[in-house]
Design an enzyme around this catalytic site. Structure first.
Site, PDB file in Angstrom:
ATOM      1  N   TRP A  62       0.813  -1.215   0.000  1.00 41.38           N
ATOM      2  CA  TRP A  62       0.000   0.000   0.000  1.00 41.38           C
ATOM      3  C   TRP A  62       0.844   1.262   0.000  1.00 41.38           C
ATOM      4  CZ3 TRP A  62      -1.266  -2.926   4.849  1.00 41.38           C
ATOM      5  CH2 TRP A  62      -2.003  -4.075   4.548  1.00 41.38           C
ATOM      6  N   TYR A  91       2.230  -8.140   2.931  1.00 39.52           N
ATOM      7  CA  TYR A  91       1.009  -8.818   3.368  1.00 39.52           C
ATOM      8  C   TYR A  91       0.568  -9.849   2.337  1.00 39.52           C
ATOM      9  CZ  TYR A  91       0.154  -5.615   7.273  1.00 39.52           C
ATOM     10  OH  TYR A  91       0.237  -4.921   8.451  1.00 39.52           O
ATOM     11  N   GLU A 176       2.640 -13.248  11.902  1.00 41.43           N
ATOM     12  CA  GLU A 176       1.903 -13.340  13.164  1.00 41.43           C
ATOM     13  C   GLU A 176       0.768 -14.360  13.073  1.00 41.43           C
ATOM     14  OE1 GLU A 176       0.544  -9.495  14.417  1.00 41.43           O
ATOM     15  OE2 GLU A 176       2.521  -8.836  15.072  1.00 41.43           O
ATOM     16  N   TYR A 239       4.181  -4.535  21.866  1.00 42.34           N
ATOM     17  CA  TYR A 239       3.796  -3.129  21.824  1.00 42.34           C
ATOM     18  C   TYR A 239       3.687  -2.676  23.276  1.00 42.34           C
ATOM     19  CZ  TYR A 239       3.341  -3.348  16.834  1.00 42.34           C
ATOM     20  OH  TYR A 239       3.643  -3.467  15.499  1.00 42.34           O
ATOM     21  N   GLU A 265       9.274  -7.094  15.216  1.00 45.59           N
ATOM     22  CA  GLU A 265       8.303  -6.003  15.216  1.00 45.59           C
ATOM     23  C   GLU A 265       8.029  -5.545  16.649  1.00 45.59           C
ATOM     24  OE1 GLU A 265       4.916  -6.627  12.556  1.00 45.59           O
ATOM     25  OE2 GLU A 265       3.626  -5.656  14.037  1.00 45.59           O
ATOM     26  N   ALA A 271      -1.203  -2.479  21.143  1.00 42.82           N
ATOM     27  CA  ALA A 271      -1.013  -3.560  20.169  1.00 42.82           C
ATOM     28  C   ALA A 271      -1.722  -3.300  18.845  1.00 42.82           C
ATOM     29  CB  ALA A 271      -1.494  -4.872  20.769  1.00 42.82           C
ATOM     30  N   SER A 272      -2.733  -2.456  18.859  1.00 42.56           N
ATOM     31  CA  SER A 272      -3.459  -2.109  17.636  1.00 42.56           C
ATOM     32  C   SER A 272      -2.643  -1.216  16.716  1.00 42.56           C
ATOM     33  CB  SER A 272      -4.760  -1.393  17.997  1.00 42.56           C
ATOM     34  OG  SER A 272      -4.477  -0.158  18.641  1.00 42.56           O
ATOM     35  N   TRP A 299       8.236  -0.891  14.279  1.00 39.85           N
ATOM     36  CA  TRP A 299       7.090  -0.721  13.370  1.00 39.85           C
ATOM     37  C   TRP A 299       6.585   0.714  13.504  1.00 39.85           C
ATOM     38  CZ3 TRP A 299       4.728  -3.869   9.827  1.00 39.85           C
ATOM     39  CH2 TRP A 299       3.465  -3.483   9.361  1.00 39.85           C
ATOM     40  N   LYS A 304       1.396   6.959   8.053  1.00 41.54           N
ATOM     41  CA  LYS A 304       0.008   6.616   8.327  1.00 41.54           C
ATOM     42  C   LYS A 304      -0.404   7.262   9.660  1.00 41.54           C
ATOM     43  CE  LYS A 304      -3.041   2.614   8.943  1.00 41.54           C
ATOM     44  NZ  LYS A 304      -3.121   1.130   9.027  1.00 41.54           N
ATOM     45  N   GLU A 306      -1.348   6.898  12.623  1.00 42.00           N
ATOM     46  CA  GLU A 306      -1.531   6.041  13.789  1.00 42.00           C
ATOM     47  C   GLU A 306      -0.301   6.175  14.683  1.00 42.00           C
ATOM     48  OE1 GLU A 306      -2.075   2.023  12.444  1.00 42.00           O
ATOM     49  OE2 GLU A 306       0.033   1.753  11.931  1.00 42.00           O
TER      50      GLU A 306
END
Length: 439
Positions: A62, A91, A176, A239, A265, A271-272, A299, A304, A306
């Site tokens: 992406w 992915y 994962e 995370y 990672e 974790a999201s 990561w 993006k 986030e």
């Protein structure tokens, strides 16, 4: 005859002056191919421990991931922040997935071709820069890696054949596994995929995912793959705003049981990938990993919007990022990387070059208090290309470049260096200056 001799002498002087500069060795030049020894990643060449401090792309499927696959982007990470490895996350499902393209208008074979081209761009950029690189088969929504085992075997057969001669390529065969996928499922998958890689590359490091989104290294440590598969490590992802001390106990158990672990990672978010940051917990994690010599990859290299993204969401730059271009997570993580690499001082400033008379360039710049010396790069190439650049070492902040050529354009830049823990570390280069020798 004298003119001929004089011409030969001048030619040799020119070749000597613009011979390839001796640069500090890259991570790959120092260590060569890697292998697994006990719980550690080590250099096949020296036998010494190697710790990768890397960055993972977001999905290269992406536009939040693939625009950052470039030599310029990776060089910025290496030179400005001390990153020595890249993870290329591809992915397998979702939109433009390698195995399931979802709503993409192209055919599945066309999608695969594009993704493999992006992988090659990333591998080659990392290789040119002397960095290590992981090719990551990013299982997530497909949950169980056996769902696309046939495709995985074909993919890794092609990749391992293509990069068999590359000492810096590692293979992560399932990102994962989740959705109730058991270690026995993953283990059976690995037993089929790893031999495909070994047919082409007998000693590349292979990284195997673990159950529950690569959490259960403690369970895996009770029944790992046998040694015949060679150079295998196992993933742990964390995370820090979600995964606390209870989670680190899984690592402690695995480590005590002799399981070689790599954190392919991690993030300082929940974790999201979103939500709050917990840098205190992240620091505890990094302290633990550094103490054990475990490699880790942040990561993700993305803008993006986030929490886990390393770049600020408003950043349009694809390389050359300054602190202001980083997200809060990026500032914290890359700041830690930079500190570990010993990159603690800024670029040389106030560079000035002049040609007062004769075929010489007078170079001056601001002296840095903590510098042991300086490297002055002089080139006939604006990009400081190999074969057209000479690097001069000096402890002074002035230098006279002699034997320049009339009507030739020259480019000059300077960086400082010092020793940190016995290792030479460099500042960023100054802005380059150009001058044409007129007389």
């Amino acid at each position: 005859m004298k003119k001929i001799v004089r011409g030969i002498v001048m030619m040799l002087a020119c070749l000597l002056f613009f011979g390839q500069a001796a640069e500090a060795k890259t991570e790959l030049e120092k260590n060569g191919a890697l292998k697994v020894s006990g719980t550690q990643l080590v250099s096949q060449k020296t036998g010494k421990k190697v710790q990768l401090r890397g960055v993972s792309t977001h999905g290269i499927n992406w536009d939040v991931g693939y625009p950052y696959i470039s030599k310029d982007a990776f060089k910025t990470l290496r030179d400005d922040y001390g990153v020595n490895a890249i993870r290329l996350a591809m992915y397998t499902t979702e939109y433009y997935g390698y195995c399931d393209k979802a709503g993409a208008w192209e055919s599945q074979s066309e999608v695969q071709k594009v993704l493999k081209t992006r992988i090659h761009t990333g591998v080659q950029a990392a290789t040119d820069l002397g960095m290590y690189v992981i090719i990551d088969w990013h299982v997530l929504n497909d949950q169980n890696p056996n769902k696309y085992k046939k495709e995985a075997k074909a993919f890794f057969k092609e990749m391992s054949k293509k990069y068999a001669s590359y000492d810096n390529v590692l293979y992560e065969i399932c990102n994962e596994p989740n959705g109730g996928t058991q270690w026995s499922d993953i283990k059976n998958y690995a037993k089929e995929v790893i031999p495909v890689i070994r047919e082409n590359d007998k000693d590349a490091v292979v990284i195997v995912g673990t159950p529950t989104w690569s959490q259960d290294v403690d369970i895996v440590s009770q029944s790992p793959l046998d040694s015949s598969y060679g150079n295998v490590m196992y993933t742990l992802h964390f995370y820090s705003a979600t995964h606390k001390d209870w989670y680190r106990q899984k690592l402690e158990t695995a480590y005590k049981n002799g399981l070689p672990v790599m954190v392919t990672e991690f993030g300082v978010s929940e974790a999201s990938g979103s939500g709050q940051m917990d840098t205190n917990e992240a620091q505890t994690w990094l302290n633990t990993l550094d103490k054990k010599g475990i490699s880790y990859f942040a990561w993700s290299l993305s803008n993006k919007p986030e929490t886990a993204s390393l770049l600020a969401s408003g950043t349009s730059k694809k390389s050359g990022w300054k602190t202001s271009d980083l997200s809060p997570a990026g500032k914290w993580i890359l700041g830690k990387y930079k500190q570990k690499a010993g990159i603690k001082f800024s670029a040389v400033t106030n560079l000035s070059i002049k040609n007062k008379k004769g075929k010489v360039i007078y170079v001056t710049f601001s002296k840095k208090k903590d510098a042991a010396g300086y490297e002055i790069a002089v080139s006939t190439s604006s990009k400081f290309a190999k074969g057209k650049t000479k690097t001069i070492k000096t402890t002074k902040n002035t230098y006279t470049v002699k034997k320049c050529k009339k009507n030739q354009m020259y480019y000059v830049r300077v960086r400082a260096y010092k020793k940190v823990n016995g290792k030479k570390v460099y500042s960023n280069y100054s802005a380059k200056k150009k001058i044409k020798i007129a007389k």
